[in-house]
Design a protein around this motif. Structure first.
Motif, PDB file in Angstrom:
ATOM      1  N   ILE A  69    -133.347 -92.235 -18.196  1.00 50.50           N
ATOM      2  CA  ILE A  69    -132.229 -92.425 -19.120  1.00 50.50           C
ATOM      3  C   ILE A  69    -130.992 -91.839 -18.455  1.00 50.50           C
ATOM      4  CG2 ILE A  69    -131.302 -91.935 -21.403  1.00 50.50           C
ATOM      5  CD1 ILE A  69    -134.158 -91.688 -22.426  1.00 50.50           C
ATOM      6  N   ASN A  70    -130.079 -92.692 -18.076  1.00 54.22           N
ATOM      7  CA  ASN A  70    -128.861 -92.266 -17.404  1.00 54.22           C
ATOM      8  C   ASN A  70    -127.750 -92.099 -18.440  1.00 54.22           C
ATOM      9  OD1 ASN A  70    -130.038 -92.415 -14.802  1.00 54.22           O
ATOM     10  ND2 ASN A  70    -129.708 -94.619 -14.772  1.00 54.22           N
ATOM     11  N   VAL A  71    -127.228 -90.888 -18.526  1.00 48.65           N
ATOM     12  CA  VAL A  71    -126.195 -90.585 -19.512  1.00 48.65           C
ATOM     13  C   VAL A  71    -124.862 -90.377 -18.798  1.00 48.65           C
ATOM     14  CG1 VAL A  71    -125.492 -89.093 -21.408  1.00 48.65           C
ATOM     15  CG2 VAL A  71    -127.925 -89.476 -20.962  1.00 48.65           C
ATOM     16  N   THR A  72    -123.849 -91.085 -19.269  1.00 47.22           N
ATOM     17  CA  THR A  72    -122.491 -90.835 -18.813  1.00 47.22           C
ATOM     18  C   THR A  72    -121.826 -89.939 -19.849  1.00 47.22           C
ATOM     19  OG1 THR A  72    -122.382 -92.993 -17.730  1.00 47.22           O
ATOM     20  CG2 THR A  72    -120.296 -91.871 -18.173  1.00 47.22           C
ATOM     21  N   ILE A  95    -141.561 -92.228 -23.405  1.00 47.71           N
ATOM     22  CA  ILE A  95    -141.591 -93.688 -23.294  1.00 47.71           C
ATOM     23  C   ILE A  95    -141.800 -94.100 -21.836  1.00 47.71           C
ATOM     24  CG2 ILE A  95    -140.140 -94.024 -25.317  1.00 47.71           C
ATOM     25  CD1 ILE A  95    -137.829 -94.634 -23.339  1.00 47.71           C
ATOM     26  N   VAL A  96    -142.305 -95.307 -21.653  1.00 42.98           N
ATOM     27  CA  VAL A  96    -142.492 -95.862 -20.318  1.00 42.98           C
ATOM     28  C   VAL A  96    -141.496 -97.003 -20.146  1.00 42.98           C
ATOM     29  CG1 VAL A  96    -144.067 -97.080 -18.755  1.00 42.98           C
ATOM     30  CG2 VAL A  96    -144.936 -95.257 -20.245  1.00 42.98           C
ATOM     31  N   SER A  97    -140.622 -96.877 -19.181  1.00 42.44           N
ATOM     32  CA  SER A  97    -139.640 -97.927 -18.917  1.00 42.44           C
ATOM     33  C   SER A  97    -139.346 -97.981 -17.430  1.00 42.44           C
ATOM     34  CB  SER A  97    -138.338 -97.672 -19.692  1.00 42.44           C
ATOM     35  OG  SER A  97    -137.393 -98.698 -19.422  1.00 42.44           O
ATOM     36  N   THR A  98    -139.522 -99.145 -16.843  1.00 41.43           N
ATOM     37  CA  THR A  98    -139.180 -99.334 -15.430  1.00 41.43           C
ATOM     38  C   THR A  98    -137.715 -99.701 -15.255  1.00 41.43           C
ATOM     39  OG1 THR A  98    -139.884-101.651 -15.560  1.00 41.43           O
ATOM     40  CG2 THR A  98    -141.527-100.043 -14.866  1.00 41.43           C
ATOM     41  N   ILE A  99    -137.025 -99.971 -16.361  1.00 46.66           N
ATOM     42  CA  ILE A  99    -135.602-100.306 -16.322  1.00 46.66           C
ATOM     43  C   ILE A  99    -134.815 -99.116 -16.848  1.00 46.66           C
ATOM     44  CG2 ILE A  99    -133.840-101.972 -17.018  1.00 46.66           C
ATOM     45  CD1 ILE A  99    -136.186-103.130 -15.366  1.00 46.66           C
ATOM     46  N   PRO A 100    -133.911 -98.559 -16.064  1.00 48.14           N
ATOM     47  CA  PRO A 100    -133.130 -97.418 -16.543  1.00 48.14           C
ATOM     48  C   PRO A 100    -132.375 -97.751 -17.828  1.00 48.14           C
ATOM     49  CG  PRO A 100    -132.863 -97.680 -14.176  1.00 48.14           C
ATOM     50  CD  PRO A 100    -133.602 -98.891 -14.652  1.00 48.14           C
ATOM     51  N   ARG A 137    -135.996-106.540 -16.442  1.00 49.13           N
ATOM     52  CA  ARG A 137    -134.692-106.455 -15.765  1.00 49.13           C
ATOM     53  C   ARG A 137    -133.631-106.135 -16.794  1.00 49.13           C
ATOM     54  NH1 ARG A 137    -135.788-112.010 -16.037  1.00 49.13           N
ATOM     55  NH2 ARG A 137    -134.258-113.233 -17.203  1.00 49.13           N
ATOM     56  N   ASP A 138    -132.469-105.721 -16.322  1.00 52.35           N
ATOM     57  CA  ASP A 138    -131.355-105.405 -17.199  1.00 52.35           C
ATOM     58  C   ASP A 138    -130.666-106.708 -17.584  1.00 52.35           C
ATOM     59  OD1 ASP A 138    -129.120-104.418 -18.492  1.00 52.35           O
ATOM     60  OD2 ASP A 138    -128.896-102.724 -17.122  1.00 52.35           O
ATOM     61  N   LEU A 139    -130.723-107.059 -18.862  1.00 49.79           N
ATOM     62  CA  LEU A 139    -130.157-108.321 -19.325  1.00 49.79           C
ATOM     63  C   LEU A 139    -128.632-108.304 -19.318  1.00 49.79           C
ATOM     64  CD1 LEU A 139    -132.563-108.918 -22.344  1.00 49.79           C
ATOM     65  CD2 LEU A 139    -132.698-109.944 -20.066  1.00 49.79           C
ATOM     66  N   ALA A 140    -128.045-107.144 -19.421  1.00 48.35           N
ATOM     67  CA  ALA A 140    -126.582-107.013 -19.412  1.00 48.35           C
ATOM     68  C   ALA A 140    -126.214-105.829 -18.531  1.00 48.35           C
ATOM     69  CB  ALA A 140    -126.045-106.830 -20.826  1.00 48.35           C
ATOM     70  N   PRO A 141    -126.270-105.993 -17.209  1.00 49.58           N
ATOM     71  CA  PRO A 141    -126.114-104.856 -16.294  1.00 49.58           C
ATOM     72  C   PRO A 141    -124.766-104.169 -16.378  1.00 49.58           C
ATOM     73  CG  PRO A 141    -126.110-106.942 -15.099  1.00 49.58           C
ATOM     74  CD  PRO A 141    -126.512-107.264 -16.492  1.00 49.58           C
ATOM     75  N   ASN A 142    -123.769-104.827 -16.952  1.00 46.89           N
ATOM     76  CA  ASN A 142    -122.449-104.211 -17.056  1.00 46.89           C
ATOM     77  C   ASN A 142    -122.227-103.511 -18.384  1.00 46.89           C
ATOM     78  OD1 ASN A 142    -121.652-105.122 -14.477  1.00 46.89           O
ATOM     79  ND2 ASN A 142    -121.136-107.134 -15.314  1.00 46.89           N
ATOM     80  N   ASP A 143    -123.249-103.489 -19.225  1.00 51.41           N
ATOM     81  CA  ASP A 143    -123.124-102.868 -20.541  1.00 51.41           C
ATOM     82  C   ASP A 143    -124.166-101.783 -20.713  1.00 51.41           C
ATOM     83  OD1 ASP A 143    -121.171-104.648 -22.416  1.00 51.41           O
ATOM     84  OD2 ASP A 143    -122.206-105.925 -20.975  1.00 51.41           O
ATOM     85  N   GLY A 144    -123.805-100.718 -21.427  1.00 49.93           N
ATOM     86  CA  GLY A 144    -124.763 -99.682 -21.752  1.00 49.93           C
ATOM     87  C   GLY A 144    -125.701-100.122 -22.861  1.00 49.93           C
ATOM     88  N   ASP A 145    -126.721 -99.317 -23.108  1.00 47.75           N
ATOM     89  CA  ASP A 145    -127.712 -99.652 -24.126  1.00 47.75           C
ATOM     90  C   ASP A 145    -127.454 -98.969 -25.456  1.00 47.75           C
ATOM     91  OD1 ASP A 145    -129.451-101.310 -22.438  1.00 47.75           O
ATOM     92  OD2 ASP A 145    -129.749 -99.436 -21.341  1.00 47.75           O
ATOM     93  N   MET A 146    -126.816 -97.821 -25.433  1.00 52.94           N
ATOM     94  CA  MET A 146    -126.477 -97.135 -26.675  1.00 52.94           C
ATOM     95  C   MET A 146    -125.297 -96.209 -26.432  1.00 52.94           C
ATOM     96  SD  MET A 146    -129.731 -94.500 -27.024  1.00 52.94           S
ATOM     97  CE  MET A 146    -130.992 -95.644 -26.434  1.00 52.94           C
TER      98      MET A 146
END
Length: 564
Positions: free
Chosen positions: A143-146, A169-174, A221-230
């Motif tokens: 989980i990458n936090v800015t 949780i298990v996630s291969t996508i950051p 894969r990241d469906l929206a690589p230019n957008d954060g998740d939360m």
């Protein structure tokens, strides 16, 4: 809307700490939309980065013969069975597949209870399993936090909450989180929400919305690589306790608890039901439910999204949402609640952002192991474990969770020369080693995992000692192979590249360094086709592999030295 998809404007989740009725101060505008062209180019896909090679130079010295083992694996075939110590993620769908639109849920509210009654402190501690994974730095997600304007104290507490979720949780996508630290209205502790919901993305149920973090993981894969998740905003002027020990004073709010709660909803514990003017509705005007909504029902077992019973929208559905008689009927959540459907918060007066999206406050009160997912939060209350029911809900929605570690390894007669058992997996074309007899027996008891037991591969130490160093263990759910290294720099490199999809599983055993000349050389090979590692102490087996370049193994020298 491009691609025939739907999208709505993001709303923040409000967290109040007053005792008034929970009201949503923001209106949800369903007329605003985003083009999916701004979110994701369906014709672009990045190639996976090359997996790490060896950092240990060849240093071959004679060694006594050991177990011969198998070195002629069959061709690699796909598999979906769960493997020991990890899970197999869904297959990756080509990026050219049409992707869905996006939608964002309404506010989810966590109310801080400031009653006039005497205040006591309470703590729901972190489970022993997660504590052990934290100590071993055995992350199964990234989980990458800015951080924006965070103080060091606040950032450390938020990051601790993040590390807990990374160990669960298990996630291969950051997973990308934007965290804002700034003054808010005095009545607000903080606010947060998932940035997007996706539907019809790879690995998801048809006609169903998923939070972006879960949709990314299911798609591979990241469906929206230019957008954060939360996104979260926490009030920099609130009276917080920033400690991570759960010893929250009776006059402060536990920051870690609020951060854990925020991330829980961002991951997926959130529904798309709404209530207005006596009518209930779902899907935020899109006509599609969220994955959470597919498991909700009333006391009679009737699904809330059954439009033959409760049209969307309708007063009939509104009556259900305010019935105090709603439940979550996912098999994992029910199993976590001893076979009883967990009750949801559905008071007779709809509370925007709290009703339906939480577990029932009276059923799971302060101090209950599942109270993190309830709508009220008190001074002096620390909840550092998500709880079995909230985690069961995540599993029902599609998340994989980190497996429980194997039982503690019993002491062997000579801690310096414990037998290390060797298995061969034809899928990864590599080896799995364990000195834990219980783990060995568990793998043998599951032939569907396709591990062939090959006996004792070598001997190693059970604990550190003179000239002994930890051998770190990784598992790759894609290749279904295990990787072992004694080099801390190599460990850190692999941990620093989550896209390589290696899950760190801690210390496997202790051995001598690769050039110590104190024990038996353990030779290491890497197969770039199967992405598996092959280990042997047998020089004849080493030479046989070297003599067959058609097997596609790259010799990487001595990985470490066994104690015997």
């Amino acid at each position: 809307m491009n691609n025939g998809t739907n999208s709505s404007q993001a709303l923040d989740r409000q967290i109040f700490f007053n005792d008034s009725l929970i009201m949503n101060p923001l209106e949800f505008d369903r007329d605003l939309s985003l083009s999916t062209d701004d979110l994701f180019n369906p014709h672009r896909q990045n190639d996976p980065e090359q997996l790490p090679g060896s950092v240990v130079p060849p240093s071959i010295t004679p060694a006594s013969e050991k177990l011969p083992g198998s070195v002629v694996p069959p061709s690699v075939t796909p598999a979906s069975e769960q493997l020991p110590g990890s899970v197999v993620p869904p297959s990756i769908t080509p990026a050219s597949e049409q992707l869905p639109g996006s939608v964002v849920p309404p506010s989810i509210i966590l109310v801080a209870n400031q009653s006039s009654e005497s205040v006591e402190t309470s703590l729901v501690p972190l489970s022993i399993d997660v504590q052990n994974r934290l100590m071993a730095d055995a992350r199964t997600a990234t989980i990458n936090v800015t951080y924006h304007n965070y103080t060091p104290q606040a950032q450390a507490a938020f990051q601790y909450a993040v590390s807990i979720w990374e160990s669960i949780i298990v996630s291969t996508i950051p997973i990308a989180v934007d965290a804002y630290w700034q003054p808010l209205d005095p009545s607000i502790l903080g606010r947060a929400s998932p940035n997007l919901f996706w539907r019809e993305s790879p690995g998801t149920r048809p006609n169903t919305w998923y939070t972006s973090a879960l949709a990314n993981q299911l798609a591979g894969r990241d469906l929206a690589p230019n957008d954060g998740d939360m996104t979260s905003e926490l009030n920099s002027t609130a009276n917080w306790y920033f400690g991570t020990d759960g010893k929250t004073p009776a006059n402060q709010y536990d920051f870690v608890t609020v951060a854990l709660h925020e991330i829980l909803h961002g991951l997926g514990n959130i529904g798309l039901m709404d209530y207005s003017g006596g009518q209930g509705s779902w899907g935020l005007g899109t006509g599609f439910p969220g994955i959470y909504d597919r498991f909700t029902e009333n006391g009679a077992g009737q699904s809330l999204i059954n439009t033959s019973l409760f049209p969307n929208p309708s007063v009939a559905l509104g009556n259900q949402l305010t019935s105090n008689n709603l439940f979550f009927d996912g098999p994992n959540a029910v199993g976590a609640n001893n076979g009883i459907r967990p009750k949801l918060y559905a008071p007779s007066q709809w509370q925007q952002g709290s009703s339906y999206a939480h577990l029932d406050e009276l059923t799971y009160p302060r101090g209950n192991p599942n109270s993190l997912d309830t709508p009220y939060f008190s001074l002096g209350e620390a909840i550092h474990d998500p709880g079995p029911i909230p985690l069961g809900i995540l599993k029902d929605e599609g998340w994989n969770l980190a497996p429980s570690p194997p039982p503690p390894t019993p002491p062997c007669p000579d801690p310096l020369t414990c037998p290390v058992y060797r298995f061969y997996n034809p899928i990864s074309r590599g080896h799995f080693f364990t000195l834990n007899p219980a783990e060995k027996d568990n793998v043998i008891a599951h032939p569907e995992w396709q591990y062939t037991f090959e006996g004792v591969g070598f001997q190693a130490a059970q604990s550190p000692g003179n000239n002994l160093f930890p051998v770190f263990r990784f598992y790759n759910p894609i290749s279904r192979g295990h990787f072992f290294t004694i080099d801390p720099a190599e460990r850190d490199t692999v941990n620093g590249h989550p896209e390589w999809q290696y899950n760190f599983e801690g210390i496997g055993f202790y051995a001598y360094g690769a050039s110590a000349s104190l024990g038996s050389d353990v030779f290491r090979f890497y197969n770039p086709i199967s992405r598996g590692h092959f280990f042997t102490t047998n020089p004849a087996e080493r030479d046989n592999v070297l003599a067959h370049p058609d097997w596609s193994y790259t010799f990487e020298g001595v990985g470490f030295e066994a104690t015997r």
